[in-house]
Design a protein around this motif. Structure first.
Motif, PDB file in Angstrom:
ATOM      1  N   ALA A  51     -24.569  -1.209  63.545  1.00 18.19           N
ATOM      2  CA  ALA A  51     -25.228  -2.462  63.168  1.00 18.19           C
ATOM      3  C   ALA A  51     -26.558  -2.601  63.903  1.00 18.19           C
ATOM      4  N   GLY A  52     -27.500  -3.342  63.310  1.00 20.85           N
ATOM      5  CA  GLY A  52     -28.764  -3.652  63.971  1.00 20.85           C
ATOM      6  C   GLY A  52     -29.895  -2.735  63.577  1.00 20.85           C
ATOM      7  N   TRP A  53     -30.481  -2.080  64.590  1.00 18.15           N
ATOM      8  CA  TRP A  53     -31.681  -1.251  64.401  1.00 18.15           C
ATOM      9  C   TRP A  53     -31.531  -0.169  63.320  1.00 18.15           C
ATOM     10  N   PRO A  54     -30.316   0.409  63.091  1.00 18.41           N
ATOM     11  CA  PRO A  54     -30.187   1.380  61.994  1.00 18.41           C
ATOM     12  C   PRO A  54     -30.596   0.810  60.629  1.00 18.41           C
ATOM     13  N   GLY A  55     -30.820  -0.508  60.557  1.00 18.74           N
ATOM     14  CA  GLY A  55     -31.359  -1.106  59.341  1.00 18.74           C
ATOM     15  C   GLY A  55     -32.702  -0.503  58.943  1.00 18.74           C
ATOM     16  N   VAL A  56     -33.281   0.315  59.819  1.00 24.89           N
ATOM     17  CA  VAL A  56     -34.456   1.125  59.473  1.00 24.89           C
ATOM     18  C   VAL A  56     -34.190   1.854  58.150  1.00 24.89           C
ATOM     19  N   LEU A  57     -32.918   2.199  57.937  1.00 30.26           N
ATOM     20  CA  LEU A  57     -32.516   2.830  56.672  1.00 30.26           C
ATOM     21  C   LEU A  57     -32.991   2.003  55.484  1.00 30.26           C
ATOM     22  N   LEU A  58     -32.735   0.686  55.524  1.00 32.15           N
ATOM     23  CA  LEU A  58     -33.077  -0.178  54.385  1.00 32.15           C
ATOM     24  C   LEU A  58     -34.585  -0.260  54.227  1.00 32.15           C
ATOM     25  N   HIS A  59     -35.272  -0.354  55.369  1.00 31.42           N
ATOM     26  CA  HIS A  59     -36.728  -0.445  55.374  1.00 31.42           C
ATOM     27  C   HIS A  59     -37.331   0.774  54.668  1.00 31.42           C
ATOM     28  N   GLU A  60     -36.846   1.963  55.032  1.00 35.32           N
ATOM     29  CA  GLU A  60     -37.421   3.189  54.467  1.00 35.32           C
ATOM     30  C   GLU A  60     -36.868   3.499  53.076  1.00 35.32           C
ATOM     31  N   ALA A  61     -35.543   3.434  52.948  1.00 38.68           N
ATOM     32  CA  ALA A  61     -34.918   3.933  51.716  1.00 38.68           C
ATOM     33  C   ALA A  61     -35.209   3.040  50.520  1.00 38.68           C
ATOM     34  N   VAL A  62     -35.206   1.727  50.726  1.00 34.12           N
ATOM     35  CA  VAL A  62     -35.446   0.848  49.586  1.00 34.12           C
ATOM     36  C   VAL A  62     -36.621  -0.111  49.782  1.00 34.12           C
ATOM     37  N   GLY A  63     -36.828  -0.611  50.991  1.00 31.71           N
ATOM     38  CA  GLY A  63     -37.843  -1.645  51.223  1.00 31.71           C
ATOM     39  C   GLY A  63     -39.220  -1.263  50.710  1.00 31.71           C
ATOM     40  N   ARG A  71     -46.111  -6.334  52.070  1.00 32.69           N
ATOM     41  CA  ARG A  71     -45.455  -5.724  53.231  1.00 32.69           C
ATOM     42  C   ARG A  71     -44.151  -6.458  53.487  1.00 32.69           C
ATOM     43  N   MET A  72     -43.232  -5.771  54.153  1.00 34.26           N
ATOM     44  CA  MET A  72     -41.965  -6.400  54.511  1.00 34.26           C
ATOM     45  C   MET A  72     -42.144  -7.353  55.696  1.00 34.26           C
ATOM     46  N   THR A  73     -41.145  -8.236  55.896  1.00 33.64           N
ATOM     47  CA  THR A  73     -41.110  -9.103  57.078  1.00 33.64           C
ATOM     48  C   THR A  73     -39.884  -8.685  57.914  1.00 33.64           C
ATOM     49  N   ASN A  74     -38.737  -9.385  57.707  1.00 31.03           N
ATOM     50  CA  ASN A  74     -37.472  -8.948  58.313  1.00 31.03           C
ATOM     51  C   ASN A  74     -36.565  -8.524  57.162  1.00 31.03           C
ATOM     52  N   THR A  75     -36.193  -7.260  57.117  1.00 34.83           N
ATOM     53  CA  THR A  75     -35.419  -6.746  55.996  1.00 34.83           C
ATOM     54  C   THR A  75     -34.017  -6.393  56.472  1.00 34.83           C
ATOM     55  N   TYR A  76     -33.005  -6.965  55.841  1.00 39.11           N
ATOM     56  CA  TYR A  76     -31.643  -6.678  56.323  1.00 39.11           C
ATOM     57  C   TYR A  76     -30.598  -6.802  55.221  1.00 39.11           C
ATOM     58  N   GLY A 121     -39.973  -3.424  66.150  1.00 34.32           N
ATOM     59  CA  GLY A 121     -40.394  -2.614  64.996  1.00 34.32           C
ATOM     60  C   GLY A 121     -41.844  -2.820  64.594  1.00 34.32           C
ATOM     61  N   THR A 122     -42.526  -1.710  64.315  1.00 31.77           N
ATOM     62  CA  THR A 122     -43.873  -1.770  63.767  1.00 31.77           C
ATOM     63  C   THR A 122     -43.894  -0.871  62.545  1.00 31.77           C
ATOM     64  N   VAL A 175     -42.572  -5.855  62.195  1.00 26.81           N
ATOM     65  CA  VAL A 175     -41.493  -6.142  61.235  1.00 26.81           C
ATOM     66  C   VAL A 175     -40.149  -6.171  61.954  1.00 26.81           C
ATOM     67  N   GLY A 176     -39.145  -6.661  61.235  1.00 23.78           N
ATOM     68  CA  GLY A 176     -37.789  -6.645  61.751  1.00 23.78           C
ATOM     69  C   GLY A 176     -36.871  -5.967  60.761  1.00 23.78           C
TER      70      GLY A 176
END
Lengths: 478, 447
Positions: A250-262, A358-363, A448-449, A459-460
């Motif tokens: 949980a948490g920072w691995p949300g980088v997945l969402l930022h890259e894969a779909v965001g 651009r994204m803001t906080n993506t989760y 996150g940047t 970003v978050g």
């Protein structure tokens, strides 16, 4: 008049009437159908510690105004680091040259500015601590890291704080301002044992004053976390190579969402049809377990904004709902060209850069499984907890993210820590392989940047624990 | 340099800001100070689908000051060049220095190392291209790309950017130097589609002198060719294989070496090449040297960002590390002498053999040609390397088909010692110049 306006325009010869006049000047060129002015006045500081002493401090001032003229899909842009009538006039003339001819459009009257600084306080973080207190904060982190483990041989700590005041005036009648504080503390340590050296890092931040780092011993926690990560790697085994089940923490691995779909859902790529997600609104792109949002309205978060850099209030936008693609992230230009409203995602690095979606906080919203239940369901796989960042090719959809802390899962149990490995997948596919979503949603620590077309913005990200049935892990051991 | 009046005037102007700041630093009691000033002016134009998309007028300037007071360091910067603002910046830096700790290694570069006499490297070629002309060139480029292949279905556009800059540096040893420079580039990115899957790729050309830019149509055609070559990419199965890094990717590989032997990584012990001076890291036929004075070179500079003279030297000879890459601070920490690399390397050149790209493919025979790398999966402390990759499957010395969604992994130390050959297909657009690099074996993860 509001505080921001006075901060930005007070010591200049630019009055509020001048804003309307400049917009009228830009719009007087035939064919120009939108225009905006973006004023910025920022200052920032940076302190760094190394070899147990605070070696360096740096203070920077950044200010200026950017003028943008839009004609259909065309954008003309000019900026100046001087905020004056003369500079505005010359930037307006340069920007409007994008259009040669066409229908003249009118300028909407600018309203009275009303401010709603509700997501974070309009503080200047730099004033919240004295220089002595800043030095002491950095030293306390160094002392803690060295105290808890004698294998620590080097500690680097940095403290960054900034205050950015912005004012946007647009021909569509937008007049908005924001005062954005931002702080960040980062720790990096090196540990050494039995001839092996490893590095660990941690940190955090938010749109607050420096006092944040003393609450709940946050700064000291970053030190402990950095040491924990470094020490863990001393005993890490080679990461496995090949396709396997991956559980993301949980948490920072949300980088997945930022890259894969965001990124693939940002309006500019979709207007141009260059994203692997183009034209797919309404389609299933994830299992029904998955609901993903981009939310710029979370109090004090690094990725949050009261208004975006086009003056549009931020919002919570649902990108994926129960697996179905719902919509894109828009700024004004791309929204208008796609017949949609801005979602408050028009952002820019500074007055000298053009805004874009651009994204803001993506989760991802929480699901129904216990974290332990997810781990227990895996026979053989990888449990990845921390990441060094990621990257995506919007067009092919391929994304990577680099695990800096990961473990093997064997027979439903977390076993050995493994060396860092890159995970690679295909954005449009990866969420269709998410079979379990945890009930433990967590947001990142606020470091996150995001970089896009050379522009960096804070970003978050966040997510609950996730199980992806198959993802390629780039280790070295078969 | 046959400075035109205008250039002279601008250089004098920037140098006078430095003198003012140095004077202020003395007044505020600083023992030593250094100031760098930069001013950049430019135009960038992007066209997409035959129409102008963005027209950006750039003008950026900044003055950065660092002061040392009893070896305590403080810095500050401003974009406002008024006397008042410069004095304020100096005062701020001095104030900061009263809170930072004394560091026996801090300070200016040594007097004797400074570039008291520096060469004119002909880095300044103002183009003066108008928005209309730039648009026309970009359209030519993009049109060639769009017409390059019927599978090219979309465009991310073609861009021209043209920048002119002035750099000045001065310090309280009495050194002041300045020089003008220019950089121009043209790039094009297009999208191809086949069997419902899209791929994007690009090509670009960059030079100090606009006359040395590659022809616009050629840039467009190359972008198209590179894009369609990626269509219908497959995955590979997980296995150990030889890897050929294209010149652009090879440049990045040598870049990791540069970071590992850079002063800050070494004194922090955050490098996998600690105590490597005199050690054999590469095969014995390998040589790497720095050539900072290539006339009109993109990476050339007469002095580094501490005013230290830059000079040609060997970094690796016969596979052995001859010299680290240091600024004056790291040099003092390591009890060595600065190598004129404050701010980075200037034209790092890897000596190449006589094999061209096709000969390199033949030499590899069977393996992976890597043309793109993604992600940050490099641990500089251990040298562990794991990155996302895309490229081409090579068999019988020939490219067979494109591959993607795979990773390559290994350890940089092993990768360096297992270099088999370096091609003569040098990419001169990059400041680290190398041909393609063949590495004996790495782990590929895929299906």
């Amino acid at each position: 008049m509001a505080k921001t306006k006075s901060t930005i325009l007070s010591s200049t010869d630019v009055s509020e009437i001048e804003l309307a006049k400049t917009l009228a000047r830009v719009m007087s060129q035939g064919g120009v159908d939108a225009a905006d002015l973006y004023f910025q006045k920022s200052h920032s500081e940076f302190w760094s510690l190394e070899d147990s002493i605070v070696k360096h401090g740096d203070f920077n001032i950044e200010q200026g105004v950017g003028v943008r003229a839009i004609s259909g899909e065309k954008t003309g842009f000019a900026y100046s680091d001087e905020i004056s009538i003369k500079a505005l006039k010359s930037a307006a003339n340069a920007a409007r040259a994008i259009s040669r001819q066409g229908q003249k459009h009118s300028v909407n009257a600018l309203p009275k500015m009303h401010e709603s600084f509700h997501l974070y306080d309009a503080v200047d973080p730099i004033d919240t601590f004295s220089a002595e207190e800043k030095v002491k904060l950095l030293e306390s982190v160094d002392i803690e890291a060295r105290r808890i483990d004698s294998r620590v041989t080097q500690v680097m700590v940095s403290l960054a704080g900034e205050r950015s005041a912005i004012l946007v005036a647009a021909a569509d009648g937008t007049l908005a301002s924001d005062v954005r504080p931002l702080v960040r503390l980062s720790v990096s340590v090196i540990v050494e044992a039995n001839g092996r050296r490893e590095q660990g890092g941690a940190g955090g931040g938010a749109r607050v004053g420096y006092g944040y780092f003393l609450e709940e011993e946050r700064a000291l926690e970053y030190a402990r976390e950095a040491v924990r990560q470094a020490v863990l790697k001393l005993d890490a085994v080679d990461a496995p190579a090949g396709a396997m089940t991956v559980v993301l923490g949980a948490g920072w691995p949300g980088v997945l969402l930022h890259e894969a779909v965001g990124h693939g859902l940002e309006g500019d790529f979709n207007r141009k049809g260059s994203s692997a997600f183009s034209g797919r609104v309404g389609e299933r792109i994830a299992t029904s377990e998955c609901t993903v949002v981009d939310d710029g309205t979370l109090a004090n978060r690094r990725g949050s904004l009261n208004v975006d850099d086009e003056g549009t209030p931020t919002q919570c936008t649902t990108l994926i709902e129960n697996g179905i693609l719902k919509g894109y992230l828009q700024d004004k230009l791309n929204g208008r060209l796609m017949g949609e409203a801005s979602t408050g995602n028009g952002r820019r690095e500074s007055y000298a850069h053009l805004p874009m979606p651009r994204m803001t906080n993506t989760y991802m919203l929480p699901g129904k499984y216990e974290h332990d239940e997810i781990i227990a369901s895996v026979d053989r796989g990888l449990y990845a907890v921390n990441f060094a960042g990621g990257q995506v090719d919007i067009t092919s959809g391929k994304f990577v993210f680099s695990a800096s802390e990961a473990y093997l899962i064997e027979n439903g149990k977390i076993t050995s820590p493994v060396r860092g490995a890159t995970l690679i997948g295909n954005g449009p596919d990866v969420l269709t392989k998410v079979s379990m979503v945890g009930n433990n949603l967590k947001l990142d620590e606020g470091v996150g940047t995001c970089g896009k077309e050379g522009q960096s913005v804070p970003v978050g990200v966040g997510q609950p624990s996730l199980k992806i049935d198959e993802l390629t892990v780039g280790g070295t051991s078969v | 340099m046959s400075d035109s009046k205008q250039i002279k005037k601008k250089r004098n102007e920037l140098e006078s800001h430095i003198e003012l700041a140095l004077k202020a630093a003395r007044k505020y009691g600083a023992d030593a100070a250094e100031i760098s000033v930069a001013e950049d002016k430019g135009l960038s134009v992007t066209v997409r689908n035959g129409e102008i998309e963005t027209l950006e007028n750039h003008f950026d300037k900044g003055l950065a000051i660092t002061v040392f007071n009893k070896q305590c360091k403080g810095s500050s910067s401003t974009s406002d060049f008024s006397e008042k603002a410069i004095r304020q910046a100096v005062k701020t830096a001095t104030d900061i220095a009263s809170f930072t700790a004394q560091d026996e290694f801090s300070g200016l570069a040594e007097y004797d190392e400074l570039a008291w006499d520096y060469p004119d490297l002909n880095l300044y070629y103002p183009w003066g291209v108008s928005a209309e002309e730039a648009t026309e060139i970009a359209i030519q480029c993009e049109t060639a790309a769009l017409k390059g292949d019927k599978r090219i279905v979309n465009s991310e556009g073609a861009s021209i950017s043209s920048f002119e800059s002035f750099r000045a540096y001065g310090n309280s040893h009495g050194f002041i130097g300045s020089y003008p420079a220019s950089s121009h580039s043209l790039s094009c990115a297009v999208i191809g589609k086949e069997n419902d899957a899209m791929q994007r790729d690009y090509w670009y050309t960059a030079a100090r002198d606009n006359n040395l830019l590659e022809d616009a149509k050629r840039v467009g055609k190359k972008a198209a060719k590179r894009t369609v070559a990626r269509l219908n990419a497959k995955k590979l199965s997980t296995s150990k294989l030889p890897i050929l890094f294209s010149p652009e990717m090879a440049s990045g590989l040598i870049g990791h070496f540069v970071v590992a032997v850079s002063g800050s990584s070494l004194y922090r012990k955050s490098s996998f090449l600690l105590d490597s001076l005199g050690e054999k890291i590469f095969p014995d036929w390998m040589h790497i040297y720095e050539q900072p004075h290539i006339v009109s070179g993109l990476g050339s500079a007469p002095f580094d960002s501490e005013g230290v003279k830059t000079r040609s030297r060997n970094i690796v000879s016969h596979g052995v590390i001859d010299s680290y890459i240091l600024n004056s601070y790291a040099a003092r920490k390591l009890k060595l002498t600065t190598t004129g690399n404050a701010g980075g390397v200037h034209n790092l050149c890897v000596e190449t053999g006589n094999l061209n790209f096709n000969a390199m493919l033949k030499l590899m025979d069977k393996g992976l040609l890597v043309t793109e790398l993604m992600g940050q999966g490099i641990n500089m402390v251990t040298g562990d390397y794991s990155r996302g990759a895309a490229g081409f499957w090579v068999e019988n010395g020939k490219i067979q088909y494109p591959v993607e969604e795979i990773t390559i992994a290994g350890n940089l130390k092993d990768m360096f010692s297992n270099i088999v050959a370096i091609g003569n297909d040098i990419d001169t657009r990059l400041t680290t110049r190398t041909g393609s690099i063949l590495v004996e074996e790495m782990m590929i993860a895929g299906e």
